[in-house]
Design a protein around this motif. Structure first.
Motif, PDB file in Angstrom:
ATOM      1  N   SER A   1       0.829  -1.205   0.000  1.00 51.64           N
ATOM      2  CA  SER A   1       0.000   0.000   0.000  1.00 51.64           C
ATOM      3  C   SER A   1       0.864   1.255   0.000  1.00 51.64           C
ATOM      4  O   SER A   1       0.598   2.219  -0.724  1.00 51.64           O
ATOM      5  CB  SER A   1      -0.931  -0.026   1.213  1.00 51.64           C
TER       6      SER A   1
ATOM      7  N   LYS B   1       3.952   1.496  -1.056  1.00 55.21           N
ATOM      8  CA  LYS B   1       4.617   1.605  -2.344  1.00 55.21           C
ATOM      9  C   LYS B   1       3.697   2.244  -3.368  1.00 55.21           C
ATOM     10  O   LYS B   1       4.127   3.094  -4.174  1.00 55.21           O
ATOM     11  CB  LYS B   1       5.052   0.223  -2.810  1.00 55.21           C
ATOM     12  N   SER B   2       2.428   1.853  -3.350  1.00 55.91           N
ATOM     13  CA  SER B   2       1.461   2.435  -4.272  1.00 55.91           C
ATOM     14  C   SER B   2       1.275   3.930  -4.004  1.00 55.91           C
ATOM     15  O   SER B   2       1.248   4.744  -4.923  1.00 55.91           O
ATOM     16  CB  SER B   2       0.127   1.698  -4.140  1.00 55.91           C
ATOM     17  N   GLN B   3       1.186   4.293  -2.688  1.00 55.71           N
ATOM     18  CA  GLN B   3       1.050   5.707  -2.328  1.00 55.71           C
ATOM     19  C   GLN B   3       2.304   6.496  -2.725  1.00 55.71           C
ATOM     20  O   GLN B   3       2.216   7.621  -3.223  1.00 55.71           O
ATOM     21  CB  GLN B   3       0.787   5.829  -0.830  1.00 55.71           C
ATOM     22  N   PHE B   4       3.477   5.890  -2.473  1.00 59.05           N
ATOM     23  CA  PHE B   4       4.736   6.569  -2.821  1.00 59.05           C
ATOM     24  C   PHE B   4       4.823   6.807  -4.321  1.00 59.05           C
ATOM     25  O   PHE B   4       5.289   7.857  -4.770  1.00 59.05           O
ATOM     26  CB  PHE B   4       5.919   5.724  -2.357  1.00 59.05           C
ATOM     27  N   GLU B   5       4.385   5.836  -5.096  1.00 59.96           N
ATOM     28  CA  GLU B   5       4.412   5.989  -6.547  1.00 59.96           C
ATOM     29  C   GLU B   5       3.508   7.140  -6.985  1.00 59.96           C
ATOM     30  O   GLU B   5       3.857   7.916  -7.883  1.00 59.96           O
ATOM     31  CB  GLU B   5       3.960   4.681  -7.201  1.00 59.96           C
ATOM     32  N   GLY B   6       2.351   7.251  -6.306  1.00 61.94           N
ATOM     33  CA  GLY B   6       1.451   8.366  -6.613  1.00 61.94           C
ATOM     34  C   GLY B   6       2.079   9.706  -6.265  1.00 61.94           C
ATOM     35  O   GLY B   6       1.990  10.678  -7.023  1.00 61.94           O
TER      36      GLY B   6
ATOM     37  N   ARG C   1       5.311  10.321  -6.061  1.00 58.77           N
ATOM     38  CA  ARG C   1       6.419  10.555  -6.982  1.00 58.77           C
ATOM     39  C   ARG C   1       5.930  11.145  -8.308  1.00 58.77           C
ATOM     40  O   ARG C   1       6.509  12.101  -8.828  1.00 58.77           O
ATOM     41  CB  ARG C   1       7.163   9.243  -7.246  1.00 58.77           C
ATOM     42  N   LYS C   2       4.846  10.586  -8.831  1.00 58.61           N
ATOM     43  CA  LYS C   2       4.293  11.104 -10.078  1.00 58.61           C
ATOM     44  C   LYS C   2       3.809  12.543  -9.902  1.00 58.61           C
ATOM     45  O   LYS C   2       3.996  13.390 -10.784  1.00 58.61           O
ATOM     46  CB  LYS C   2       3.152  10.208 -10.554  1.00 58.61           C
ATOM     47  N   GLU C   3       3.188  12.812  -8.744  1.00 61.33           N
ATOM     48  CA  GLU C   3       2.699  14.170  -8.484  1.00 61.33           C
ATOM     49  C   GLU C   3       3.864  15.147  -8.380  1.00 61.33           C
ATOM     50  O   GLU C   3       3.784  16.280  -8.874  1.00 61.33           O
ATOM     51  CB  GLU C   3       1.880  14.181  -7.187  1.00 61.33           C
ATOM     52  N   CYS C   4       4.972  14.714  -7.736  1.00 66.16           N
ATOM     53  CA  CYS C   4       6.160  15.565  -7.626  1.00 66.16           C
ATOM     54  C   CYS C   4       6.753  15.846  -8.999  1.00 66.16           C
ATOM     55  O   CYS C   4       7.188  16.978  -9.281  1.00 66.16           O
ATOM     56  CB  CYS C   4       7.202  14.908  -6.724  1.00 66.16           C
ATOM     57  N   GLU C   5       6.780  14.834  -9.859  1.00 70.13           N
ATOM     58  CA  GLU C   5       7.292  15.041 -11.209  1.00 70.13           C
ATOM     59  C   GLU C   5       6.434  16.046 -11.969  1.00 70.13           C
ATOM     60  O   GLU C   5       6.951  16.911 -12.681  1.00 70.13           O
ATOM     61  CB  GLU C   5       7.336  13.706 -11.955  1.00 70.13           C
TER      62      GLU C   5
END
Length: 281
Positions: free
Chosen positions: A59, A61-66, A68-72
């Motif tokens: 969970s 990891k999924s939140q972190f990926e979200g 990360r995409k938002e930061c990009e």
């Protein structure tokens, strides 16, 4: 050692020592079974905890990926906004330069005279006639389109300056050149009752150009510029005695000199960002 519990198979101890051994083995077996059961329960609980942790990590990891995409996306947007801001600042500086040039153009035939004391019932044209006599230039009232004093500034004991709008730029240039040639001209030369203060005649600069010229002279006094002067309403500077004159259109030009020593100006290849494309004209 396994002790059978069948009724047909009975182990009869032959001595007290064998009886003690059998009792110890039975006790060990019972204790081992209890600990084994306890270990199995603990192991099962640990496996459940590990499974829960793995699930939570998934969970996260999924939140972190979200995130990360938002930061990009935010980084990309900030980069775009920074570029857009620089472009708008460049355009704004260009517009400021154009507005300043237009304002200065309306004053192309103007001079400003500072240091002439105000007297009751004074006649500006008579004062101009006396100044022309001291400067040894021809003066006719029809050469002047308008002449007046500027409003007095608060907390300023100096006499308000006189603005003169000549009909032609040639007449204006003659007056400025004559004052520079004379070098020294006191108000007492106009009238003995006036204080011994210098009279200055310069281009009538806009507020923007006046601020630029003030800062340029300050940099000359501090040794960070070689020279600064005004020609036809344009502020010109020389960084060193041997460099070519350069026009300055905005005060931000002088930000390069903040915290610098005068020696660092020699040979400096200066560039301001954002800058006006007309600065070097």
């Amino acid at each position: 050692m396994k002790v059978p519990n069948s009724a047909n198979s009975v182990c009869v101890p032959t001595s007290n020592s064998e009886k003690s051994v059998l009792e110890a083995i039975a006790s060990f077996r019972e204790e081992f079974n209890e600990r084994s059961d306890s270990s199995e329960l603990a192991l099962k609980k640990m496996q459940e905890d590990i499974a829960s942790v793995v699930k939570d990590l998934g969970s996260l990891k999924s939140q972190f990926e979200g995130v990360r995409k938002e930061c990009e996306q935010n980084t990309s947007q900030v980069k775009y906004l920074r570029t857009e801001n620089e472009r708008l600042n460049t355009q704004l500086n260009l517009l400021k330069c154009e507005v300043s040039d237009l304002q200065q153009q309306t004053r192309k035939n103007n001079i400003i005279i500072a240091g002439v004391p105000r007297s009751r019932g004074e006649n500006i044209f008579q004062i101009l006639g006396e100044l022309a006599r001291l400067l040894q230039v021809n003066f006719n009232s029809y050469d002047v389109s308008a002449a007046h004093r500027l409003p007095s500034k608060m907390r300023d004991n100096r006499p308000p300056s006189i603005v003169v709008n000549f009909v032609s730029r040639q007449t204006k240039t003659q007056w400025i050149h004559a004052r520079r040639v004379r070098k020294v001209m006191s108000a007492q030369e106009l009238h003995p009752s006036f204080p011994n203060i210098q009279i200055y005649i310069n281009d009538h600069l806009t507020e923007n150009n006046n601020a630029i010229y003030f800062e340029a002279r300050r940099q000359v006094k501090s040794g960070k510029l070689a020279a600064a002067w005004v020609a036809d309403g344009r502020v010109l500077i020389k960084r060193t005695p041997t460099t070519n004159p350069q026009r300055v259109n905005h005060v931000e030009f002088f930000q390069q000199f903040i915290g610098q020593k005068s020696a660092t100006i020699d040979g400096c290849r200066y560039r301001v960002t954002p800058r006006c494309s007309r600065c070097d004209k």
